[in-house]
Design a protein around this motif. Structure first.
Motif, PDB file in Angstrom:
ATOM      1  N   VAL A 182       8.561  14.634  82.807  1.00  0.00           N
ATOM      2  CA  VAL A 182       8.984  14.193  84.294  1.00  0.00           C
ATOM      3  C   VAL A 182      10.102  12.622  84.002  1.00  0.00           C
ATOM      4  CG1 VAL A 182       7.605  12.254  85.926  1.00  0.00           C
ATOM      5  CG2 VAL A 182       6.915  14.972  85.378  1.00  0.00           C
ATOM      6  N   LEU A 183       9.568  12.492  82.129  1.00  0.00           N
ATOM      7  CA  LEU A 183      10.346  11.028  82.329  1.00  0.00           C
ATOM      8  C   LEU A 183      11.741  11.498  81.939  1.00  0.00           C
ATOM      9  CD1 LEU A 183      10.253   8.393  81.205  1.00  0.00           C
ATOM     10  CD2 LEU A 183       9.593   9.010  78.870  1.00  0.00           C
ATOM     11  N   ARG A 184      11.649  12.841  81.221  1.00  0.00           N
ATOM     12  CA  ARG A 184      13.318  13.329  81.003  1.00  0.00           C
ATOM     13  C   ARG A 184      13.444  13.729  81.916  1.00  0.00           C
ATOM     14  NH1 ARG A 184      15.084  18.574  76.775  1.00  0.00           N
ATOM     15  NH2 ARG A 184      16.858  17.782  77.292  1.00  0.00           N
ATOM     16  N   THR A 185      12.947  14.259  83.208  1.00  0.00           N
ATOM     17  CA  THR A 185      14.236  14.257  84.239  1.00  0.00           C
ATOM     18  C   THR A 185      14.667  13.308  85.025  1.00  0.00           C
ATOM     19  OG1 THR A 185      12.846  16.252  84.587  1.00  0.00           O
ATOM     20  CG2 THR A 185      13.279  15.378  87.193  1.00  0.00           C
ATOM     21  N   LEU A 186      13.076  11.879  84.942  1.00  0.00           N
ATOM     22  CA  LEU A 186      13.911  10.652  86.138  1.00  0.00           C
ATOM     23  C   LEU A 186      15.023   9.757  85.458  1.00  0.00           C
ATOM     24  CD1 LEU A 186      10.313   9.589  86.289  1.00  0.00           C
ATOM     25  CD2 LEU A 186      11.993  10.348  88.323  1.00  0.00           C
ATOM     26  N   ALA A 187      14.966   9.577  83.095  1.00  0.00           N
ATOM     27  CA  ALA A 187      15.948   9.825  83.071  1.00  0.00           C
ATOM     28  C   ALA A 187      17.429  10.168  83.276  1.00  0.00           C
ATOM     29  CB  ALA A 187      15.667   9.395  81.208  1.00  0.00           C
ATOM     30  N   GLU A 188      16.882  11.385  83.021  1.00  0.00           N
ATOM     31  CA  GLU A 188      18.667  11.876  83.277  1.00  0.00           C
ATOM     32  C   GLU A 188      18.787  11.867  84.628  1.00  0.00           C
ATOM     33  OE1 GLU A 188      17.499  16.104  82.786  1.00  0.00           O
ATOM     34  OE2 GLU A 188      17.586  16.148  81.333  1.00  0.00           O
ATOM     35  N   ASP A 189      18.371  11.278  85.820  1.00  0.00           N
ATOM     36  CA  ASP A 189      18.642  10.397  87.699  1.00  0.00           C
ATOM     37  C   ASP A 189      19.555   9.598  87.203  1.00  0.00           C
ATOM     38  OD1 ASP A 189      17.437  12.921  88.176  1.00  0.00           O
ATOM     39  OD2 ASP A 189      15.966  12.244  89.057  1.00  0.00           O
ATOM     40  N   VAL A 190      18.701   8.143  86.615  1.00  0.00           N
ATOM     41  CA  VAL A 190      19.371   7.429  86.352  1.00  0.00           C
ATOM     42  C   VAL A 190      20.803   7.214  85.502  1.00  0.00           C
ATOM     43  CG1 VAL A 190      17.881   5.544  85.350  1.00  0.00           C
ATOM     44  CG2 VAL A 190      16.969   6.371  86.532  1.00  0.00           C
ATOM     45  N   CYS A 191      20.363   7.909  84.189  1.00  0.00           N
ATOM     46  CA  CYS A 191      21.091   8.209  83.707  1.00  0.00           C
ATOM     47  C   CYS A 191      22.590   8.334  84.591  1.00  0.00           C
ATOM     48  CB  CYS A 191      21.475   8.553  82.748  1.00  0.00           C
ATOM     49  SG  CYS A 191      20.357   7.436  81.101  1.00  0.00           S
ATOM     50  N   LYS A 192      22.897   9.468  84.982  1.00  0.00           N
ATOM     51  CA  LYS A 192      23.514   9.993  86.180  1.00  0.00           C
ATOM     52  C   LYS A 192      23.830   9.064  86.839  1.00  0.00           C
ATOM     53  CE  LYS A 192      22.906  15.582  84.343  1.00  0.00           C
ATOM     54  NZ  LYS A 192      21.812  16.572  84.678  1.00  0.00           N
ATOM     55  N   ALA A 193      23.454   8.497  87.485  1.00  0.00           N
ATOM     56  CA  ALA A 193      23.306   7.894  88.918  1.00  0.00           C
ATOM     57  C   ALA A 193      24.216   6.525  88.266  1.00  0.00           C
ATOM     58  CB  ALA A 193      22.254   7.174  89.139  1.00  0.00           C
ATOM     59  N   ARG A 194      23.945   5.772  87.247  1.00  0.00           N
ATOM     60  CA  ARG A 194      24.840   4.893  86.165  1.00  0.00           C
ATOM     61  C   ARG A 194      25.834   5.036  86.267  1.00  0.00           C
ATOM     62  NH1 ARG A 194      26.562   0.108  86.373  1.00  0.00           N
ATOM     63  NH2 ARG A 194      26.883  -0.815  84.241  1.00  0.00           N
ATOM     64  N   LEU A 195      26.441   6.467  85.411  1.00  0.00           N
ATOM     65  CA  LEU A 195      27.496   7.079  85.045  1.00  0.00           C
ATOM     66  C   LEU A 195      28.296   7.294  86.397  1.00  0.00           C
ATOM     67  CD1 LEU A 195      25.976   9.270  82.095  1.00  0.00           C
ATOM     68  CD2 LEU A 195      27.452   7.650  81.981  1.00  0.00           C
ATOM     69  N   ALA A 196      27.863   7.850  86.844  1.00  0.00           N
ATOM     70  CA  ALA A 196      28.786   8.444  88.497  1.00  0.00           C
ATOM     71  C   ALA A 196      29.378   6.590  88.684  1.00  0.00           C
ATOM     72  CB  ALA A 196      27.598   8.671  89.027  1.00  0.00           C
ATOM     73  N   GLN A 197      28.583   5.323  89.214  1.00  0.00           N
ATOM     74  CA  GLN A 197      29.194   4.269  89.075  1.00  0.00           C
ATOM     75  C   GLN A 197      30.296   3.999  88.901  1.00  0.00           C
ATOM     76  OE1 GLN A 197      26.455   1.152  88.633  1.00  0.00           O
ATOM     77  NE2 GLN A 197      26.537   0.694  90.438  1.00  0.00           N
ATOM     78  N   LEU A 198      30.169   4.290  87.496  1.00  0.00           N
ATOM     79  CA  LEU A 198      30.966   3.612  85.831  1.00  0.00           C
ATOM     80  C   LEU A 198      32.606   4.856  86.315  1.00  0.00           C
ATOM     81  CD1 LEU A 198      29.260   3.070  83.167  1.00  0.00           C
ATOM     82  CD2 LEU A 198      30.124   1.581  84.566  1.00  0.00           C
TER      83      LEU A 198
END
Length: 304
Positions: free
Chosen positions: A279-295
């Protein structure tokens, strides 16, 4: 940088003064027996409060069992003084167990040269500390540089490198953990689940702030990451003793699963931890992908 704590309750102000005194006293004791001049003459140059207590949005939630830390950046005059051996006693003495210090304390230690290098590179984490932090102790002659502007394209490229590196290593540890579970090597499985979680947290911190520090303590990393994105708290339910015990076993696994003959973890506990790490991995991926999209969005605008 701010110098006033007037936005905090008087009790919190008194706590912070006690924390600073305690940290300085413990550091002086730690260097008192050293022979090398760079160590025995070492100095704390600055103590800076950053994070939620500096901004004024701290959380005190006994029901949800969440309490914001006093986040402190300790700036010293030599890189060798950042080693953990000089700060173990300070961390022990600032544990929230007595009447004078009731708030959890989180210390990070960097040399002045390192902090200024990070500011010259425009690193978000240190730039935010300069903008939002409160100076609790100061050596005026030791000056911090003005944060440089970090180009979105540069930040994006660095964040992408961190994402690829740390997600890959987390996956590797997860595979080893699964193999160990199948071989009923429970302690090794627990250690590798710890490493999976640690690398996921470092990934989140590096992608979102370009900084993670040198930490293995999952409780510390969890709190830092959850402060950035509360969604990550969903990985670790805290309602039952079993859930809290399992996380504590995972936290302890970095050392005890390898070296302590008394460390024991059951198949049920491992199964629950394996599920939650996924679950942590899925959440971490979501958080990181959202930040990368923002950048990427910001970088594309800068390129126009």
């Amino acid at each position: 940088m701010k110098k006033s704590l007037d936005h905090l309750p008087l009790r919190k102000q008194a706590e912070l003064r006690q924390v600073v005194e305690t940290v300085r006293g413990a550091f002086e004791e730690a260097i008192s027996t050293r022979r090398a001049a760079r160590l025995k003459d070492g100095k704390i140059l600055k103590v800076i409060l950053y994070g939620s207590y500096a901004r004024g949005d701290w959380v005190h939630d006994p029901v949800g069992r969440y309490f914001s830390d006093f986040d402190l950046l300790i700036v010293v005059d030599h890189e060798d003084l950042t080693d953990g051996e000089f700060w173990h006693e300070a961390e022990n003495r600032t544990m929230p167990v007595g009447p004078d210090i009731r708030t959890p304390v989180s210390l990070i230690v960097h040399s002045l040269d390192d902090v200024n290098e990070q500011l010259d590179r425009g690193r978000y984490f240190f730039a935010d500390i300069v903008r939002e932090g409160v100076l609790l102790y100061d050596t005026p002659s030791a000056r911090l540089h003005k944060p440089a502007d970090l180009k979105a394209r540069v930040a994006l490229e660095e964040a992408e490198r961190h994402y690829e590196k740390w997600m890959a290593s987390a996956s590797d540890f997860a595979e080893v953990a699964a193999f160990c579970v199948g071989q009923q090597k429970n302690n090794l499985a627990a250690f590798n689940l710890h490493q999976t979680s640690e690398h996921l947290y470092h990934c989140v911190l590096l992608v979102t702030t370009l900084y993670s520090g040198k930490a293995h303590n999952l409780a510390f990393l969890r709190k830092k990451a959850e402060a950035i994105d509360p969604r990550l708290a969903e990985a670790w339910p805290r309602e039952t003793k079993f859930q809290r015990r399992c996380f504590e076993l995972l936290r302890e696994a970095y050392v005890k699963a390898r070296y302590s003959e008394h460390y024991k973890i059951s198949g049920d506990e491992l199964a629950w931890l394996s599920e939650r790490v996924n679950v942590l991995r899925t959440l971490a991926e979501d958080v990181c992908k959202a930040r990368l999209a923002q950048l990427r969005e910001t970088a594309s605008k800068d390129d126009v």
